[in-house]
Design a protein around this motif. Structure first.
Motif, PDB file in Angstrom:
ATOM      1  N   ALA A   1       0.970  -1.153   0.136  1.00  0.00           N
ATOM      2  CA  ALA A   1      -0.158   0.057  -0.087  1.00  0.00           C
ATOM      3  C   ALA A   1       0.961   1.166  -0.054  1.00  0.00           C
ATOM      4  O   ALA A   1       2.135   1.406   0.394  1.00  0.00           O
ATOM      5  N   ASP A   2       0.465   2.148  -0.843  1.00  0.00           N
ATOM      6  CA  ASP A   2       1.274   3.415  -0.810  1.00  0.00           C
ATOM      7  C   ASP A   2       0.852   4.554   0.447  1.00  0.00           C
ATOM      8  O   ASP A   2       0.073   5.574   0.187  1.00  0.00           O
ATOM      9  N   LYS A   3       1.240   3.957   1.721  1.00  0.00           N
ATOM     10  CA  LYS A   3       1.058   4.981   2.665  1.00  0.00           C
ATOM     11  C   LYS A   3       2.227   5.580   2.887  1.00  0.00           C
ATOM     12  O   LYS A   3       3.153   5.230   3.409  1.00  0.00           O
ATOM     13  N   LEU A   4       2.238   6.928   2.714  1.00  0.00           N
ATOM     14  CA  LEU A   4       3.362   7.732   2.708  1.00  0.00           C
ATOM     15  C   LEU A   4       3.883   8.253   4.113  1.00  0.00           C
ATOM     16  O   LEU A   4       2.909   8.558   4.922  1.00  0.00           O
ATOM     17  N   LEU A   5       5.118   8.447   4.307  1.00  0.00           N
ATOM     18  CA  LEU A   5       5.696   9.093   5.614  1.00  0.00           C
ATOM     19  C   LEU A   5       5.130  10.725   5.435  1.00  0.00           C
ATOM     20  O   LEU A   5       4.556  10.970   4.314  1.00  0.00           O
ATOM     21  N   ALA A   6       5.232  11.282   6.614  1.00  0.00           N
ATOM     22  CA  ALA A   6       4.790  12.786   6.676  1.00  0.00           C
ATOM     23  C   ALA A   6       5.416  13.365   5.318  1.00  0.00           C
ATOM     24  O   ALA A   6       6.743  13.622   5.371  1.00  0.00           O
ATOM     25  N   ALA A   7       4.577  13.763   4.345  1.00  0.00           N
ATOM     26  CA  ALA A   7       5.183  14.070   2.959  1.00  0.00           C
ATOM     27  C   ALA A   7       4.265  14.963   2.444  1.00  0.00           C
ATOM     28  O   ALA A   7       2.874  15.052   2.646  1.00  0.00           O
ATOM     29  N   THR A   8       4.619  15.847   1.599  1.00  0.00           N
ATOM     30  CA  THR A   8       3.812  17.042   0.960  1.00  0.00           C
ATOM     31  C   THR A   8       3.954  16.952  -0.669  1.00  0.00           C
ATOM     32  O   THR A   8       5.267  16.980  -1.062  1.00  0.00           O
ATOM     33  N   PRO A   9       2.863  16.680  -1.276  1.00  0.00           N
ATOM     34  CA  PRO A   9       3.145  16.949  -2.867  1.00  0.00           C
ATOM     35  C   PRO A   9       3.627  18.157  -3.049  1.00  0.00           C
ATOM     36  O   PRO A   9       3.056  19.283  -2.641  1.00  0.00           O
ATOM     37  N   THR A  10       4.378  18.353  -4.292  1.00  0.00           N
ATOM     38  CA  THR A  10       4.879  19.556  -4.777  1.00  0.00           C
ATOM     39  C   THR A  10       3.922  20.424  -5.533  1.00  0.00           C
ATOM     40  O   THR A  10       2.667  19.669  -5.964  1.00  0.00           O
TER      41      THR A  10
ATOM     42  N   ILE B   1      13.665   7.244  -7.411  1.00  0.00           N
ATOM     43  CA  ILE B   1      12.991   7.099  -8.322  1.00  0.00           C
ATOM     44  C   ILE B   1      12.513   5.623  -8.336  1.00  0.00           C
ATOM     45  O   ILE B   1      13.472   4.625  -8.381  1.00  0.00           O
ATOM     46  N   PRO B   2      11.384   5.063  -8.360  1.00  0.00           N
ATOM     47  CA  PRO B   2      11.060   3.847  -8.179  1.00  0.00           C
ATOM     48  C   PRO B   2      10.947   2.919  -9.494  1.00  0.00           C
ATOM     49  O   PRO B   2      11.122   3.649 -10.658  1.00  0.00           O
ATOM     50  N   GLY B   3      10.916   1.720  -9.340  1.00  0.00           N
ATOM     51  CA  GLY B   3      11.003   0.852 -10.731  1.00  0.00           C
ATOM     52  C   GLY B   3       9.516   0.588 -11.233  1.00  0.00           C
ATOM     53  O   GLY B   3       8.641   1.324 -10.954  1.00  0.00           O
ATOM     54  N   LEU B   4       9.587  -0.094 -12.179  1.00  0.00           N
ATOM     55  CA  LEU B   4       8.155  -0.506 -12.888  1.00  0.00           C
ATOM     56  C   LEU B   4       7.272  -0.915 -11.967  1.00  0.00           C
ATOM     57  O   LEU B   4       7.204  -1.678 -11.217  1.00  0.00           O
ATOM     58  N   ALA B   5       6.075  -0.079 -12.335  1.00  0.00           N
ATOM     59  CA  ALA B   5       5.064  -0.232 -11.469  1.00  0.00           C
ATOM     60  C   ALA B   5       4.750   0.162 -10.017  1.00  0.00           C
ATOM     61  O   ALA B   5       3.892  -0.236  -9.436  1.00  0.00           O
ATOM     62  N   SER B   6       5.912   0.543  -9.550  1.00  0.00           N
ATOM     63  CA  SER B   6       6.218   0.959  -7.945  1.00  0.00           C
ATOM     64  C   SER B   6       5.537   2.289  -7.879  1.00  0.00           C
ATOM     65  O   SER B   6       5.684   3.351  -8.792  1.00  0.00           O
ATOM     66  N   GLY B   7       5.196   2.508  -6.715  1.00  0.00           N
ATOM     67  CA  GLY B   7       4.702   3.859  -6.065  1.00  0.00           C
ATOM     68  C   GLY B   7       5.852   4.224  -5.111  1.00  0.00           C
ATOM     69  O   GLY B   7       6.743   3.471  -4.828  1.00  0.00           O
ATOM     70  N   PRO B   8       5.685   5.544  -4.351  1.00  0.00           N
ATOM     71  CA  PRO B   8       6.604   6.060  -3.373  1.00  0.00           C
ATOM     72  C   PRO B   8       6.911   5.110  -2.225  1.00  0.00           C
ATOM     73  O   PRO B   8       7.994   5.279  -1.569  1.00  0.00           O
ATOM     74  N   SER B   9       5.978   4.266  -1.910  1.00  0.00           N
ATOM     75  CA  SER B   9       6.229   3.580  -0.449  1.00  0.00           C
ATOM     76  C   SER B   9       7.235   2.592  -0.317  1.00  0.00           C
ATOM     77  O   SER B   9       7.427   2.031   0.730  1.00  0.00           O
ATOM     78  N   ILE B  10       7.960   2.137  -1.515  1.00  0.00           N
ATOM     79  CA  ILE B  10       8.821   1.267  -1.441  1.00  0.00           C
ATOM     80  C   ILE B  10      10.176   1.793  -0.669  1.00  0.00           C
ATOM     81  O   ILE B  10      11.020   0.977  -0.221  1.00  0.00           O
TER      82      ILE B  10
END
Length: 283
Positions: free
Chosen positions: A24-33, A54-63
């Motif tokens: 799941a893409d549950k982000l740490l305390a973060a703000t979209p630019t 920069i994540p890989g193929l099909a990945s989101g920021p949560s990795i």
């Protein structure tokens, strides 16, 4: 082997190596630019020197979540490619992908005044990071590539010259025929990490990666390069994997190679503590 079976096996092999594990893409305390782009989205967290992830193929920021929690003290800029992990494809829905995405990351660096940040890329993200660092003017102070060879087809034991044409033909089959689209959709939705990604963006990315060989250009890379690669659990295969990466990055005079294992392709998830230590050393 018949042509239909060959097509299916090639795609499954590529996807098995380059698609990421589900999460799941549950982000740490973060703000979209406020940076506006129809190809990428960027989320920023932390404070300190700038690091682009920069994540890989099909990945989101949560990795990156575990690594960022373990290595604080930096301002992290997490890239997400539109069409991957729940983001609508927008401009990535058609046409070339790799170079336009690199162009957008470069524009982000320039317009937000980051200067020469550190670049960290996993798999396809590693290819994008190297492409960015190889541009004429300095864009990065250092680069980390995670489990990616400079020749995308080498991840499957082939070469861009040998497999690139076939990959491009498969891309046409998977995007321009009803049977191909159905096959790709079934495969993507049955693969962990691919369920929320756009099948066309995945197919186009695979085709371009299979035709991209950065090996001949690595001698031009002047900034420090860390290459992290996954070591298999089977001890008999570890030496082979190490030799494979050493040979692939021979031209990169600034390269430092580190194997982490036992691990699959998702090193930061399979070995979070060892990866965090490598990231800390790199930064």
């Amino acid at each position: 082997m018949n042509r239909g079976l060959a097509r299916r096996e090639l795609l499954n092999a590529m996807a098995g190596i380059l698609l990421t594990a589900g999460f799941a893409d549950k982000l740490l305390a973060a703000t979209p630019t406020r940076f506006a782009s129809r190809r990428i989205a960027v989320t920023v967290s932390g404070a300190g020197q700038d690091v682009i992830l920069i994540p890989g193929l099909a990945s989101g920021p949560s990795i990156w979540n575990a690594a960022l929690a373990a290595v604080p003290g930096y301002r992290y800029h997490r890239i997400q490619v539109r069409g991957f992990a729940g983001l609508a494809a927008d401009l990535n829905a058609s046409g070339p992908l790799l170079k336009p995405i690199v162009d957008e990351i470069s524009r982000y660096v320039r317009e937000t005044g980051l200067g020469t940040p550190a670049l960290v890329g996993h798999s396809m993200g590693g290819t994008l990071a190297m492409m960015l660092a190889l541009r004429g003017s300095p864009v990065a102070r250092r680069v980390m590539v995670i489990d990616m060879l400079p020749d995308g087809s080498a991840m499957l034991g082939g070469t861009s010259a040998g497999m690139g044409y076939l990959a491009q033909q498969l891309n046409g089959y998977f995007t321009q025929t009803k049977a191909g689209r159905e096959m790709l959709a079934d495969m993507v939705h049955g693969t962990p990490g691919g369920q929320d990604s756009d099948p066309h963006v995945i197919s186009q990315s695979l085709a371009e990666l299979a035709q991209t060989d950065l090996g001949p250009m690595l001698a031009r890379l002047s900034c420090p390069l860390d290459v992290i690669y996954a070591l298999p659990a089977d001890g008999r295969l570890r030496a082979t994997q190490a030799d494979r990466y050493r040979s692939a990055y021979t031209a990169a005079r600034t390269a430092r190679l580190t194997g982490i294992g036992p691990s699959g392709h998702m090193v930061m998830l399979d070995q979070p503590q060892k990866f965090a230590a490598a990231l800390q050393l790199f930064l």
